[in-house]
Write an enzyme that holds these catalytic residues in place. Structure first.
Site, PDB file in Angstrom:
ATOM      1  N   LYS A   1      24.530   1.756   0.479  1.00 37.63           N
ATOM      2  CA  LYS A   1      23.752   2.438   1.509  1.00 37.63           C
ATOM      3  C   LYS A   1      24.520   3.641   2.058  1.00 37.63           C
ATOM      4  O   LYS A   1      23.932   4.669   2.401  1.00 37.63           O
ATOM      5  CB  LYS A   1      23.419   1.465   2.642  1.00 37.63           C
TER       6      LYS A   1
ATOM      7  N   ASP B   1      17.022  -0.448  -6.448  1.00 36.43           N
ATOM      8  CA  ASP B   1      17.172  -0.114  -5.017  1.00 36.43           C
ATOM      9  C   ASP B   1      17.327   1.382  -4.731  1.00 36.43           C
ATOM     10  O   ASP B   1      16.870   1.838  -3.701  1.00 36.43           O
ATOM     11  CB  ASP B   1      18.391  -0.861  -4.454  1.00 36.43           C
TER      12      ASP B   1
ATOM     13  N   TYR C   1      29.713  -8.014   5.881  1.00 32.55           N
ATOM     14  CA  TYR C   1      28.418  -8.187   5.209  1.00 32.55           C
ATOM     15  C   TYR C   1      28.140  -7.016   4.252  1.00 32.55           C
ATOM     16  O   TYR C   1      28.289  -5.848   4.635  1.00 32.55           O
ATOM     17  CB  TYR C   1      27.273  -8.316   6.244  1.00 32.55           C
TER      18      TYR C   1
ATOM     19  N   SER D   1      13.455  -2.393   2.981  1.00 35.18           N
ATOM     20  CA  SER D   1      14.292  -3.520   2.582  1.00 35.18           C
ATOM     21  C   SER D   1      13.493  -4.826   2.578  1.00 35.18           C
ATOM     22  O   SER D   1      12.685  -5.072   3.467  1.00 35.18           O
ATOM     23  CB  SER D   1      15.453  -3.655   3.566  1.00 35.18           C
ATOM     24  N   ALA D   2      13.771  -5.653   1.577  1.00 33.73           N
ATOM     25  CA  ALA D   2      13.180  -7.002   1.479  1.00 33.73           C
ATOM     26  C   ALA D   2      11.652  -6.980   1.390  1.00 33.73           C
ATOM     27  O   ALA D   2      10.977  -7.845   1.929  1.00 33.73           O
ATOM     28  CB  ALA D   2      13.658  -7.881   2.640  1.00 33.73           C
ATOM     29  N   CYS D   3      11.097  -5.972   0.701  1.00 31.38           N
ATOM     30  CA  CYS D   3       9.646  -5.909   0.467  1.00 31.38           C
ATOM     31  C   CYS D   3       9.326  -6.084  -1.018  1.00 31.38           C
ATOM     32  O   CYS D   3       8.232  -5.749  -1.461  1.00 31.38           O
ATOM     33  CB  CYS D   3       9.065  -4.586   0.947  1.00 31.38           C
ATOM     34  N   GLY D   4      10.293  -6.530  -1.809  1.00 26.31           N
ATOM     35  CA  GLY D   4       9.969  -6.863  -3.197  1.00 26.31           C
ATOM     36  C   GLY D   4      10.303  -5.784  -4.211  1.00 26.31           C
ATOM     37  O   GLY D   4       9.720  -5.773  -5.291  1.00 26.31           O
TER      38      GLY D   4
ATOM     39  N   GLY E   1       3.630 -10.801 -10.909  1.00 31.14           N
ATOM     40  CA  GLY E   1       3.239 -10.260 -12.217  1.00 31.14           C
ATOM     41  C   GLY E   1       1.891  -9.542 -12.181  1.00 31.14           C
ATOM     42  O   GLY E   1       1.664  -8.579 -12.911  1.00 31.14           O
TER      43      GLY E   1
ATOM     44  N   HIS F   1      15.622   5.755  -1.619  1.00 31.96           N
ATOM     45  CA  HIS F   1      15.666   4.282  -1.574  1.00 31.96           C
ATOM     46  C   HIS F   1      14.550   3.750  -2.475  1.00 31.96           C
ATOM     47  O   HIS F   1      13.553   3.220  -1.993  1.00 31.96           O
ATOM     48  CB  HIS F   1      15.467   3.854  -0.108  1.00 31.96           C
TER      49      HIS F   1
ATOM     50  N   ARG G   1      22.565  -5.771   7.846  1.00 31.41           N
ATOM     51  CA  ARG G   1      22.958  -4.417   8.229  1.00 31.41           C
ATOM     52  C   ARG G   1      22.755  -4.241   9.722  1.00 31.41           C
ATOM     53  O   ARG G   1      21.860  -4.828  10.318  1.00 31.41           O
ATOM     54  CB  ARG G   1      22.115  -3.377   7.484  1.00 31.41           C
TER      55      ARG G   1
ATOM     56  N   ARG H   1      22.154 -13.287  -0.115  1.00 31.26           N
ATOM     57  CA  ARG H   1      22.096 -12.286  -1.189  1.00 31.26           C
ATOM     58  C   ARG H   1      22.771 -12.756  -2.460  1.00 31.26           C
ATOM     59  O   ARG H   1      23.646 -13.620  -2.434  1.00 31.26           O
ATOM     60  CB  ARG H   1      22.836 -11.004  -0.720  1.00 31.26           C
TER      61      ARG H   1
HETATM   62  C1  OXD Z   1      18.553  -3.085   2.005  1.00 30.85           C
HETATM   63  C2  OXD Z   1      19.297  -3.574   0.831  1.00 30.85           C
HETATM   64  O1  OXD Z   1      18.786  -3.581   3.124  1.00 30.85           O
HETATM   65  O2  OXD Z   1      19.013  -3.092  -0.272  1.00 30.85           O
HETATM   66  O3  OXD Z   1      17.720  -2.195   1.832  1.00 30.85           O
HETATM   67  O4  OXD Z   1      20.208  -4.412   0.972  1.00 30.85           O
HETATM   68 MN    MN Z   2      17.636  -1.448  -0.156  1.00 30.56          MN
END
Ligand code: OXD
Ligand code: MN
Length: 602
Positions: free
Chosen positions: A225, A294, A216, A267-270, A510, A245, A86, A385
Site C-alpha cells: 500500500k 490487488d 500488521y 478492500s475485502a470486496c472480492g 463463478g 488499486h 490498516r 490474512r
Molecule cells: C487492502 C488490502 O486493505 O489489500 O486493500 O490488504
Molecule cells: Mn487492497
C-alpha cells in the site's frame, strides 16, 4: 503475539550480502546510528536465508509451524490484538504543503513528522537485529519496475516481503551502484506495538516511508500500500502513468481470443476471488487467468493502457475462502503460505470461518485462547490474512512476468452496495467512467479499523491509497483518457445487491463470468445494450442466463434503476464533492449535472 525478540546470530554466510551502492549504504548507516541495533542483517532472498529465518522465527515464537502434511512449509503468525488492520487515521502524507496531500489524506509538514518519528526511532532497535530488505516491484524488464529497500526489526516482515515482492539479489543488481538512481527508502520498527505510537508516514518528495508501532501487514509490508500505491500514485502522476488499486485478469474464449480487464473494488470486496474466477460449467472452454489481485501499474503504449502487477504474491483475506468460493485460492494457500490471525486446530492445521467442512470441536483462536463452536467470538479474525506466492496460483496468467504488460480492454469499478447499484452498467465514455469511479462507494469492511457496513465514497477504491491531492488525481485520470486513442471501456459492477428479504440477489463467485462475458462482448463491439440515464445495461437477450437458476424477476430487480434510490445517490455524489472543498474538476461537476438531467427526464 508480536514478539520483540532479541538479536539473532546468523552463521557467517547468511545475512552479509550487502549492496555496493553508496547511497544505500550511507542511508542504512544513518538509520542504524539512529535506531542502534545490535547487528545488521542484509537479506539476499535466498532459500538458505529463508530457511534460517523461518527456524529463528519459530524459535522466537513469532511464527508457529503448521502441520506439514496438511499445509507443507506453512506457518501461522499472530499479531497483537490491538494491531489487526490498516490504520487510516494514523496514515500520513507528508508534503511541503497541505494542499499537495489534499482533502482525503492526513497531512503533516515533513520536518515536523521526521522529528517526531526520529524521536520515536531513537534507540528503538537496541539489543535487536535490523534487517535490510532489497526488493523490486514489477516484472524485472518492465520500464515501470521500482526498487525499494525496507529496513525492519520484524522477522515476520522479512518472511512476508519475500513472498510479496521480488526480494533480494535481482533488486540489488537492477539498482546498480549509481548514487543518483531512483529507489524508495522504507523504515519500519515495531517499537512497542502501541497504538498511541503508530504512524504510517509517506514522504513522496523524498521517495521515503516510515512506519512505526505496528506489525500488521498492510501497515508494514511497505512494498504494497505504501510504495506500490501511495508513493506509486504520486510517481505515476509525475511520470505519466497510473498506479491503481486494481486486480488484473485475463479471459480467454474457447476460440482462443483473449482480453485483459482491470477492476478496482475497495478492500475485502472480492478482488482476489474475481481474479481467480472459475467459469461455471455452462462456459466450457472459457478460461480466466490472474495477472494480479490487488494492484495494477498501467502505462500508455500505442494509444492503449498496458498493465503490470507490481507484486509477487497475494495478501488476501482468509475468512470466507473455501473450495466453493475460490478453489484456486484454496489450492494456492495449501502450501508455502504464511497465515496471520487465523485459528489453529488441535492437529496443527489453519482454520477460519467459512472454510469447507465442519468447524473443529476445539481450536486455539487468533488471540491464542481456547475456542469451541460454542464460543461467542470468531476463531479467526475477520481480517485474518494469507500471504502466498503468486506462483502457487494454479491459474496464474502466462504473461504475469511480462515487462511489456498486458493490454487492458475494460476497466471495472465496483463496491459492496445493498441497493441502488445494478449488477452491471457501462459508462458512455472515459469522462463519464471517470465520474463513475470518482463517486463510487462501498459498505465498509474489516480491512481497516472503524465501523463496518457504512456506505463510504471511495473513489476508484483509492481513498486510503492516493498519495496526493484527490482533485489532481481526478485530473490525471481525465488527462490520461485524452492520451488514449484506444481507451478501455469502463464499467461498474455490484455483486452485493439485496432483495426486500435482505438476501443477496446475485449468486456471485463463478457466476460473475456472465457479467464478464457481457463486458468482453461490449469490448469486442458485438454485445448489445440498452441506454439508461446511468449508462448502458444489458438487455435480457444480451445476458446469458442458461443454467443459472436466477428468475427473470430477480434479474429485473438486479438491474432496476429506482428513481428514489438514484435521487439519494445523486445527493451522495454532491455531498461527497462538496466535502472535497473545491478540488473536484469542472468536468466531473458537469457529469453530475448531466446525470441529474438524464434522471429527471427518465
Ligand atoms: C487492502 C488490502 O486493505 O489489500 O486493500 O490488504
Ligand atoms: Mn487492497
Amino acid at each position: 503475539m508480536e514478539k520483540l525478540a532479541p538479536a539473532i546470530a546468523p552463521p557467517p554466510d547468511i545475512g552479509t550480502a550487502r549492496t555496493q551502492n553508496r547511497a544505500v549504504l550511507d542511508w542504512v548507516q544513518s538509520v542504524a546510528r539512529l535506531t542502534q541495533p545490535e547487528n545488521i542483517f542484509w537479506c539476499d532472498g535466498s532459500q538458505g536465508e529463508n530457511e534460517f529465518l523461518l527456524s529463528e522465527a519459530e524459535r522466537q515464537g513469532s511464527v508457529i509451524k503448521l502441520n506439514q502434511e496438511r499445509v507443507p512449509r506453512s506457518y501461522l503468525h499472530r499479531s497483537n490484538p490491538n494491531d489487526v488492520a490498516r490504520v487510516e487515521q494514523f496514515t500520513f502524507i507528508c508534503t511541503p504543503t497541505k494542499e499537495e496531500a489534499g482533502p482525503t489524506n492526513n497531512w503533516s509538514a515533513p520536518a515536523e513528522m521526521y522529528q517526531k518519528l526520529h524521536r520515536l526511532l531513537a534507540g528503538a532497535m537496541r539489543g535487536r537485529t535490523m534487517f535490510v530488505i532489497p526488493y523490486m516491484m514489477g516484472p524485472p524488464d518492465s520500464p515501470l519496475a521500482k526498487i525499494g529497500f525496507e529496513i525492519t526489526d520484524s522477522i515476520y516482515v522479512v518472511l512476508s516481503m519475500r513472498i510479496m515482492s521480488r526480494m533480494g539479489e535481482g533488486a540489488v543488481k537492477r539498482l546498480g551502484e549509481s548514487t543518483s538512481a531512483e529507489w524508495n527508502r522504507g523504515v519500519h520498527s515495531l517499537l512497542d506495538v502501541n497504538p498511541e505510537r503508530r504512524f504510517i508516514c509517506h514522504f513522496p518528495q523524498d521517495n521515503a516511508i516510515i512506519s512505526v508501532g505496528s506489525g500488521y501487514g498492510g501497515n508494514v509490508l511497505l512494498s504494497k500500500k505504501c510504495l506500490a500505491l501511495r508513493i506509486g500514485s504520486y510517481l505515476a502522476r509525475k511520470q505519466g502513468w497510473l498506479a491503481e488499486h486494481m486486480l488484473i485478469l485475463g479471459v480467454e474464449s474457447p476460440e482462443g481470443k483473449k482480453h485483459y480487464v482491470a477492476a478496482a473494488f475497495p478492500s475485502a470486496c472480492g478482488k482476489t476471488n474475481f481474479a481467480m474466477l472459475i467459469p461455471p460449467r455452462h462456459f466450457a472452454g472459457w478460461k480466466v487467468t490472474t495477472v494480479g489481485d490487488d494492484i495494477a501499474w498501467m502505462q500508455i503504449r500505442d494509444g492503449r493502457l498496458w498493465a503490470v502487477n507490481p507484486e509477487n504474491g497475494y495478501f488476501g483475506v482468509v475468512p470466507g475462502t473455501s473450495y466453493k468460493s475460490n478453489p484456486n485460492a484454496m489450492r494456492a494457500i495449501s502450501h508455502d503460505t504464511i497465515y496471520t490471525n487465523v485459528a489453529l486446530t488441535d492437529d496443527g492445521d489453519a482454520w477460519w470461518e467459512g472454510k469447507d467442512g465442519n468447524p473443529p470441536p476445539h481450536a486455539i483462536d487468533w488471540r491464542g485462547d481456547d475456542w469451541t463452536p460454542q464460543s461467542k467470538d470468531k476463531a479467526a479474525h475477520p481480517n485474518s490474512r494469507f500471504a502466498t506466492p503468486q506462483r502457487n496460483n494454479p491459474v496464474l496468467d502466462s504473461d504475469f512476468d511480462n515487462g511489456a504488460g498486458v493490454p487492458i480492454s475494460a476497466i471495472i469499478f465496483g463496491g459492496r452496495r445493498s441497493d441502488t447499484m445494478p449488477l452491471v452498467f457501462q459508462a458512455f465514455d472515459w469522462e463519464h467512467g471517470t465520474y463513475i469511479g470518482s463517486t463510487m462507494a462501498s459498505e465498509t469492511t474489516a480491512a481497516a479499523t472503524g465501523v463496518v457496513g457504512q456506505v463510504r465514497r471511495d473513489p476508484m477504491a483509492m481513498l486510503p491509497f492516493c498519495g496526493y491531492n484527490i482533485g489532481d488525481y481526478f485530473r490525471h485520470w481525465l488527462a490520461t483518457g485524452k492520451r488514449l486513442s484506444n481507451p478501455p471501456l469502463i464499467f461498474h459492477v455490484n455483486w452485493f445487491r439485496k432483495g426486500a428479504d435482505g438476501r443477496f440477489l446475485w449468486p456471485g463467485f463463478g457466476e460473475n463470468m456472465r457479467v464478464l462475458k457481457w463486458i468482453i462482448d461490449r469490448a469486442e463491439g458485438h454485445g448489445g445494450g440498452a441506454e439508461t440515464p446511468i449508462g448502458f445495461i444489458p438487455r435480457p437477450e444480451d445476458f446469458d442466463l442458461d443454467e443459472l437458476g436466477v428468475s427473470r424477476d430477480t434479474m429485473r430487480e438486479l438491474f432496476a434503476i429506482k428513481p428514489e434510490e438514484w435521487q439519494r445517490e445523486l445527493e451522495g455524489h454532491a455531498k461527497f464533492f462538496e466535502s472535497l472543498g473545491g478540488v473536484v474538476p469542472d468536468e466531473l461537476h458537469k457529469q453530475r449535472e448531466k446525470l441529474a438531467d438524464r434522471l429527471a427526464q427518465h
